[in-house]
Design a protein around this motif. Structure first.
Motif, PDB file in Angstrom:
ATOM      1  N   VAL A 242     -75.522 -25.247  47.670  1.00  0.00           N
ATOM      2  CA  VAL A 242     -76.032 -26.084  46.338  1.00  0.00           C
ATOM      3  C   VAL A 242     -74.921 -25.601  45.319  1.00  0.00           C
ATOM      4  CG1 VAL A 242     -77.918 -24.319  44.866  1.00  0.00           C
ATOM      5  CG2 VAL A 242     -78.264 -26.063  47.240  1.00  0.00           C
ATOM      6  N   ALA A 243     -75.110 -26.363  44.397  1.00  0.00           N
ATOM      7  CA  ALA A 243     -74.026 -26.129  42.782  1.00  0.00           C
ATOM      8  C   ALA A 243     -74.122 -25.513  42.391  1.00  0.00           C
ATOM      9  CB  ALA A 243     -73.546 -27.596  42.491  1.00  0.00           C
ATOM     10  N   GLY A 244     -74.770 -23.865  42.751  1.00  0.00           N
ATOM     11  CA  GLY A 244     -75.007 -22.926  41.887  1.00  0.00           C
ATOM     12  C   GLY A 244     -74.059 -22.210  41.317  1.00  0.00           C
ATOM     13  N   ASP A 245     -72.601 -22.397  41.253  1.00  0.00           N
ATOM     14  CA  ASP A 245     -72.036 -21.664  39.948  1.00  0.00           C
ATOM     15  C   ASP A 245     -71.302 -21.764  39.432  1.00  0.00           C
ATOM     16  OD1 ASP A 245     -70.705 -23.780  41.399  1.00  0.00           O
ATOM     17  OD2 ASP A 245     -68.808 -22.404  41.853  1.00  0.00           O
ATOM     18  N   GLY A 246     -72.665 -22.794  38.403  1.00  0.00           N
ATOM     19  CA  GLY A 246     -72.510 -23.207  36.924  1.00  0.00           C
ATOM     20  C   GLY A 246     -72.250 -24.635  37.414  1.00  0.00           C
ATOM     21  N   GLY A 247     -71.947 -25.393  37.845  1.00  0.00           N
ATOM     22  CA  GLY A 247     -72.331 -26.977  38.294  1.00  0.00           C
ATOM     23  C   GLY A 247     -73.874 -27.229  38.119  1.00  0.00           C
ATOM     24  N   ALA A 248     -74.674 -27.048  38.021  1.00  0.00           N
ATOM     25  CA  ALA A 248     -76.087 -27.284  38.049  1.00  0.00           C
ATOM     26  C   ALA A 248     -76.012 -27.205  36.633  1.00  0.00           C
ATOM     27  CB  ALA A 248     -76.887 -27.077  39.041  1.00  0.00           C
ATOM     28  N   ILE A 249     -75.276 -26.378  36.041  1.00  0.00           N
ATOM     29  CA  ILE A 249     -75.819 -26.516  34.963  1.00  0.00           C
ATOM     30  C   ILE A 249     -75.240 -26.959  33.329  1.00  0.00           C
ATOM     31  CG2 ILE A 249     -75.759 -24.090  32.672  1.00  0.00           C
ATOM     32  CD1 ILE A 249     -76.330 -22.321  34.906  1.00  0.00           C
ATOM     33  N   LEU A 250     -74.005 -26.880  34.403  1.00  0.00           N
ATOM     34  CA  LEU A 250     -72.832 -27.656  32.987  1.00  0.00           C
ATOM     35  C   LEU A 250     -73.205 -28.569  32.979  1.00  0.00           C
ATOM     36  CD1 LEU A 250     -69.856 -25.365  33.858  1.00  0.00           C
ATOM     37  CD2 LEU A 250     -70.937 -24.849  31.636  1.00  0.00           C
ATOM     38  N   TRP A 251     -73.172 -29.943  34.327  1.00  0.00           N
ATOM     39  CA  TRP A 251     -72.781 -31.404  33.799  1.00  0.00           C
ATOM     40  C   TRP A 251     -74.150 -31.782  33.397  1.00  0.00           C
ATOM     41  CZ3 TRP A 251     -70.026 -35.209  37.116  1.00  0.00           C
ATOM     42  CH2 TRP A 251     -68.493 -34.130  37.656  1.00  0.00           C
ATOM     43  N   SER A 252     -75.292 -31.340  33.161  1.00  0.00           N
ATOM     44  CA  SER A 252     -76.204 -31.728  32.395  1.00  0.00           C
ATOM     45  C   SER A 252     -76.442 -31.540  31.478  1.00  0.00           C
ATOM     46  CB  SER A 252     -77.647 -31.253  32.868  1.00  0.00           C
ATOM     47  OG  SER A 252     -77.401 -29.806  32.670  1.00  0.00           O
TER      48      SER A 252
END
Length: 268
Positions: free
Chosen positions: A148-158
């Motif tokens: 899971v992209a849990g280290d920041g990706g799911a927050i930053l990309w969107s």
């Protein structure tokens, strides 16, 4: 205190100065600056040390060699599978990395000199501005290795490109070429490789000559909604990534990478 007084505590990051501009360079070029246990731990305190550095007003983050940062190191990923305690330690460090980067008051420019994937992409996108070489690529292929992209990706990309585009990149793990990343608003600017330093340090000098306190306080206000979102979502993302760390698909992806073949995922 200047960061040179702490530099002996860093083995994977180098520092250099130009006036009030301080550059931190990820330095594992033989591994495309992939993140191992040592570099991850150093990143967890880097941005606090940069904040405390008395000799700088503007910061640049870049990578040594051809890559910016190629995400997690294969050996390190296997260690986390074999011993879940390793992943728990990684999780605490990952939280400190993202939050200390977002809390940093000094403007931080990413000099995207090459590939930025996984955590490398999150490091680049959590900077205030990103200027990329035309040969750079960026993406968050956590799902490609069963994580899971849990280290920041799911927050930053969107927040940068909207939910529809973020989902496409995060669900497929595909990489964006620099020109495409600029077109969709993921990064600020793309320049030819030979013009990268002029573009990055030209901007850095402009900021260094500006009203330091006004710039810092503007950054604080601008980053406040993003920090609030990170506080709301990061622990959940990390929990799901922790769960995915012990799946068969993640082990299969690591095996496949080691054996230089395509993974055969089973959904387990």
């Amino acid at each position: 205190m200047r960061i040179e007084e702490k530099s002996s505590a860093y083995t994977c990051i180098k520092f250099s100065r130009e006036g009030r501009i301080l550059t931190a360079t990820l330095s594992r070029p033989q591994a495309m600056n992939a993140v191992n246990a040592a570099l991850h731990e150093e990143l967890s305190r880097l941005f606090c040390d940069l904040a405390d550095d008395e000799g700088s007003d503007v910061l640049v983050l870049t990578g040594e060699g051809k890559a910016f940062c190629a995400g997690g190191d294969l050996i390190w990923l296997q260690e986390a599978i074999d011993d879940p305690e390793v992943f728990l330690r990684m999780g605490g460090e990952a939280k400190r990395i993202l939050f200390s980067q977002l809390e940093l008051e000094k403007p931080l420019i990413c000099r995207l000199n090459g590939a930025a994937t996984g955590l490398g992409a999150s490091l680049a996108l959590a900077c205030d501005m990103t200027i990329a070489s035309s040969n750079a690529v960026i993406g968050d292929p956590h799902v490609s290795v069963g994580l899971v992209a849990g280290d920041g990706g799911a927050i930053l990309w969107s927040q940068l490109v909207g939910f529809a585009r973020a989902r496409e990149y995060l669900f497929t793990g595909k990489l964006a070429k620099a020109e495409e990343a600029e077109r969709i608003g993921l990064i600020n600017r793309v320049v030819a490789a030979e013009q990268l330093d002029d573009a990055v340090y030209g901007l850095a000098r402009e900021l260094a000559a500006g009203a330091t306190r006004a710039i810092r306080w503007t950054k604080i206000v601008t980053n406040t909604p993003l920090k609030a979102l990170a506080h709301q979502l990061f622990d959940m993302g990390l929990a799901y990534e922790s769960m995915s760390n012990v799946t068969r698909d993640h082990q299969e992806a690591v095996n496949a990478f080691r054996e230089r073949r395509r993974p055969a995922f089973t959904g387990k």
